[in-house]
Motif scaffolding. Structure first.
Motif, PDB file in Angstrom:
ATOM      1  N   THR A 244      28.558  -6.593 -41.565  1.00  0.00           N
ATOM      2  CA  THR A 244      29.399  -6.680 -40.248  1.00  0.00           C
ATOM      3  C   THR A 244      29.043  -5.703 -39.008  1.00  0.00           C
ATOM      4  OG1 THR A 244      31.090  -6.727 -41.956  1.00  0.00           O
ATOM      5  CG2 THR A 244      31.931  -6.580 -39.730  1.00  0.00           C
ATOM      6  N   ALA A 245      28.336  -4.666 -39.675  1.00  0.00           N
ATOM      7  CA  ALA A 245      28.016  -3.671 -38.466  1.00  0.00           C
ATOM      8  C   ALA A 245      26.631  -4.321 -37.639  1.00  0.00           C
ATOM      9  CB  ALA A 245      27.579  -2.563 -39.137  1.00  0.00           C
ATOM     10  N   LEU A 246      25.826  -4.909 -38.435  1.00  0.00           N
ATOM     11  CA  LEU A 246      24.810  -5.945 -37.943  1.00  0.00           C
ATOM     12  C   LEU A 246      25.396  -6.817 -37.033  1.00  0.00           C
ATOM     13  CD1 LEU A 246      22.466  -6.398 -41.073  1.00  0.00           C
ATOM     14  CD2 LEU A 246      22.095  -4.970 -38.848  1.00  0.00           C
TER      15      LEU A 246
ATOM     16  N   MET B 227      28.244   0.647 -36.229  1.00  0.00           N
ATOM     17  CA  MET B 227      27.484   0.236 -35.383  1.00  0.00           C
ATOM     18  C   MET B 227      27.032   1.137 -34.217  1.00  0.00           C
ATOM     19  SD  MET B 227      28.478  -2.688 -32.703  1.00  0.00           S
ATOM     20  CE  MET B 227      29.713  -1.648 -31.986  1.00  0.00           C
ATOM     21  N   ILE B 228      28.202   1.887 -33.778  1.00  0.00           N
ATOM     22  CA  ILE B 228      28.038   2.943 -32.758  1.00  0.00           C
ATOM     23  C   ILE B 228      27.355   4.063 -33.269  1.00  0.00           C
ATOM     24  CG2 ILE B 228      29.467   4.565 -31.346  1.00  0.00           C
ATOM     25  CD1 ILE B 228      31.736   2.287 -31.536  1.00  0.00           C
ATOM     26  N   PHE B 229      27.739   4.532 -34.699  1.00  0.00           N
ATOM     27  CA  PHE B 229      27.113   5.637 -35.404  1.00  0.00           C
ATOM     28  C   PHE B 229      25.508   5.326 -35.191  1.00  0.00           C
ATOM     29  CE2 PHE B 229      28.361   8.263 -38.937  1.00  0.00           C
ATOM     30  CZ  PHE B 229      27.813   9.411 -38.428  1.00  0.00           C
ATOM     31  N   GLY B 230      24.923   4.005 -35.512  1.00  0.00           N
ATOM     32  CA  GLY B 230      23.779   3.668 -35.654  1.00  0.00           C
ATOM     33  C   GLY B 230      23.054   3.344 -34.110  1.00  0.00           C
TER      34      GLY B 230
ATOM     35  N   LEU C 210      18.552  -0.845 -37.602  1.00  0.00           N
ATOM     36  CA  LEU C 210      18.662   0.112 -38.759  1.00  0.00           C
ATOM     37  C   LEU C 210      19.350   1.086 -38.931  1.00  0.00           C
ATOM     38  CD1 LEU C 210      14.593  -0.327 -38.810  1.00  0.00           C
ATOM     39  CD2 LEU C 210      16.260  -1.571 -40.379  1.00  0.00           C
ATOM     40  N   GLY C 211      19.696   1.700 -37.672  1.00  0.00           N
ATOM     41  CA  GLY C 211      20.639   2.835 -37.627  1.00  0.00           C
ATOM     42  C   GLY C 211      21.946   2.292 -38.128  1.00  0.00           C
TER      43      GLY C 211
END
Lengths: 367, 320
Positions: free
Chosen positions: B26-28, B246-249, B254-255
């Motif tokens: 989901t983050a991707l 997503m924001i964290f990364g 990859l983040g």
């Protein structure tokens, strides 16, 4: 009639059309799944208006919604998306019940004031955090308020299970009912509504609709909030401290959401019970505010509409076999149509120009 | 003793992977949408639709597809998520809706619609258990490697490795392909991209639809590994955590994957914490709140104002 302009009426027409389109979509869904939409909506209205008690319940449901909607509208006037209404209302709910239970048999005026203030302050404090972070670190209030909703959800469970004195707990996860000295219910309101949970919450809500209208339209603070919302740089240049306004507007917003929780606690339920999910009055309040276009009268009307939908929806499975969830689909679609008001305005403008050209053609023909 | 510790560590790793996988997908998805300038608060709702449709598919077709059912259901969840995200795409790209309002509508609509359909289909508020789940896999060959084999590959979650592979592909797509360059340019400066002849609306649609597909898969993974059935509480917050990941990364696939793995670990701890001696002494509330509180702290300390793509959340109006 040819002078009639849709564009002048946008403020009223868009929400009305959104509501109609939401209902139409609901009807289409009912038809697809083989339900009779006429029966479905009839069941909704019959349930909502079947008795003085059910009409009383409409106002019971509307009270907290008006507060969360007002909370959302104050923050959004300053340019903030306060998605944390659920958490702030939850904080208000827990705090007011906790203090309410601690007040024992204190005189009503003192006990009720203390319990209400506790809830309002809890809501204000929990909203101040995203406000401060936004003002001083530029952190997105959308993310912070969403995250805070979950933190507050788990914290409230923790408080009820582990922190509140055991003597206030009835069964695990549920507190005892507050005494009559801190309840928002009154004998008079209960008796006129034939035993509904009607309480002072709706009266407070009406007062605050006027107060917030006054604050936003007639005071310097209201002007500053709106100015920061329109253009933070310009208002900074004009000598307003946008940081102060950001924090203040979030504090007011949270206080109102907290008051929604207070009405929920001291009025609707009289106790607190552990929640499995974010409070629906948060997201519904946001929806009410969006539909009401942020105006006081708009919020009042849409809060009543939402209450009728929610309460009436409960009767749909019994009377028409339609699952209650359809009501939430209708509500979500109404907000969707409000969100895409650009489309509605576009269509209205097209209709208008068509009419104008037609009218001028007719006039031309005459001449 | 050593073998015991080994198996405890192995189980923590496996469970972390299990809990992370839905978040990674989901983050991707969120990364693709936001790289194209469309803020997607609706990931939660998209996951709900993915979870719902995969469970219905699993229950209906388990007899036909056997052990492959969850994998096919994954694709079904992805496609349904994609179709559902179309709503967000049309509203934000063509109809100039506020991204947050539209995303919130997605979140309000998905649980209502899916539970409505569950009641229509099964006559009750939640589904039965799915007949086929992903279960645990032994990855042939790799599981024979000493130490690492038993820890990572002996009894593990196959979708997790797919998720890691997809993260690497997503990184490659966003940073090393023409499509990725165009998507990013649309998210940063749509006017300039438009001038260069890039189809801005098309790229934005691609971003949102990919987010719908991956978000739907995320929901489908969660339903078929952790929840095992579909109810209104099946997806509760995972979409928002993914957004945080997503924001964290920092909007880097990859983040985002790394952050999702971390959040998965944190979520897992709050659930299995009771059986681990040191952790069981920490009140549950801290473990449960940890991923959310950490997100706020990280945002404040490390990101501050340096937020995502420049044109994120703004409607691009093509001037004629």
């Amino acid at each position: 009639m040819s002078n009639f302009k849709f564009s002048k009426m946008n403020g009223i027409l868009v929400p009305i059309l959104s509501v109609i389109m939401g209902f139409v979509l609901g009807a289409i869904i009912m038809l697809i799944f083989g339900y009779n939409p006429v029966q479905g909506y009839q069941a909704m209205l019959t349930t909502a208006f079947q008795s003085p008690k059910s009409i009383g319940e409409i106002f019971v449901t509307a009270g907290p919604l008006i507060f969360t909607a007002l909370g959302f509208s104050v923050a959004s006037a300053a340019g903030f998306f306060n998605i944390g209404l659920s958490g702030q209302a939850l904080a208000g709910w827990v705090a007011s019940i906790w203090v309410g239970l601690s007040m024992g048999d204190s005189p009503r005026l003192i006990a009720l004031t203390a319990a209400i203030l506790a809830g309002v302050i809890a809501g204000a404090l929990t909203a101040a955090i995203p406000g401060l972070l936004r003002a001083y670190f530029g952190t997105s209030e959308v993310i912070v308020t969403i995250m805070m909703n979950y933190i507050l959800l788990y914290t409230s469970t923790h408080i009820v299970n582990n922190v509140i004195p055991q003597k206030f707990i009835s069964t695990k996860g549920t507190t005892k009912l507050v005494g009559a000295n801190v309840s928002l219910r009154t004998e008079f309101l209960t008796s006129i509504s034939n035993g509904s949970r009607l309480n002072l919450g709706i009266i407070f809500a009406l007062i605050f609709l006027i107060l917030i209208w006054f604050l936003m339209k007639k005071t310097t603070l209201g002007y500053e909030i709106t100015a920061v919302g329109l253009n933070p740089f310009a208002s900074e240049y004009a000598g307003m401290s946008s940081k102060r306004i950001i924090v203040l507007s979030m504090v007011i917003s949270g206080a109102l959401a907290g008051m929604g929780g207070v009405v929920y606690g001291l009025g609707t339920f009289g106790n607190f019970f552990v929640q499995g999910n974010s409070l629906s009055i948060g997201f519904d309040g946001m929806a009410v505010s969006l539909l009401g276009g942020g105006s006081s009268i708009g919020i009042l009307l849409s809060a009543l509409l939402f209450s009728i939908l929610k309460l009436g929806g409960q009767g749909m499975p019994i009377l028409a076999g339609v699952p209650t969830e359809l009501v939430d689909v209708v509500i979500a679609s109404i907000i969707f149509f409000v969100g895409i008001s650009y489309l509605i305005k576009l269509i209205l403008t097209k209709l208008e120009t068509k009419k104008d050209t037609k009218a001028s053609k007719v006039e031309g023909g005459k001449a | 003793m050593a073998a015991d510790t080994m198996s405890t560590v192995a189980s923590i790793i496996t469970q972390t992977l299990v809990y992370s996988t839905p978040l990674v997908f989901t983050a991707l998805g969120g990364t693709f949408s936001e790289r194209g300038g469309i803020v997607n608060v609706g990931l939660e709702g998209i996951m709900v639709m993915g979870a719902f449709s995969s469970v219905v598919f699993n229950i209906t077709y388990a007899g036909v597809f056997g052990v492959w059912t969850p994998w096919i259901a994954l694709l079904v969840g992805g496609i349904v998520g994609m179709i559902f995200s179309l709503l967000h795409a049309v509203a934000t790209i063509n109809l100039r809706a506020d991204h947050i309002i539209s995303g919130t509508v997605i979140n309000l609509m998905a649980p209502a619609l899916s539970i409505f359909l569950v009641k229509v289909l099964y006559g009750k508020g939640q589904t039965d258990q799915v007949p086929q789940t992903f279960g645990y896999w032994e990855i042939p060959g790799l599981s024979k490697i000493p130490v690492i084999g038993p820890l990572l590959f002996e009894k593990t979650s196959a979708p997790a490795f797919v998720a890691i592979l997809v993260s690497i592909i997503a990184w490659f797509v966003i940073y090393k392909t023409r499509f990725g360059l165009r998507l990013r340019s649309v998210g940063e400066n749509p006017q300039a991209a438009d001038t260069l002849g890039i189809n801005v609306y098309g790229m934005k649609y691609a971003g949102v639809l990919i987010s719908g597909f991956l978000g739907g898969i995320g929901g489908a993974v969660f339903a078929q590994t952790i929840a095992g059935r579909f109810a209104v509480t099946t997806i509760s917050g995972q979409g928002f955590i993914s957004m945080a990941a997503m924001i964290f990364g920092k909007w880097n696939p990859l983040g985002a994957m790394g952050a999702a793995l971390f959040f998965g670990f944190a979520q897992n701890l709050s659930i299995v914490g009771d059986s681990i001696p040191f952790i069981s002494s920490i009140p549950k509330v801290y473990l449960q709140s940890a991923p959310y509180a950490l997100t706020i702290i990280v945002l404040v300390l490390f990101l501050g104002k340096a937020t995502g793509p420049k044109a994120g959340g703004k409607t691009y109006i093509k001037s004629k």
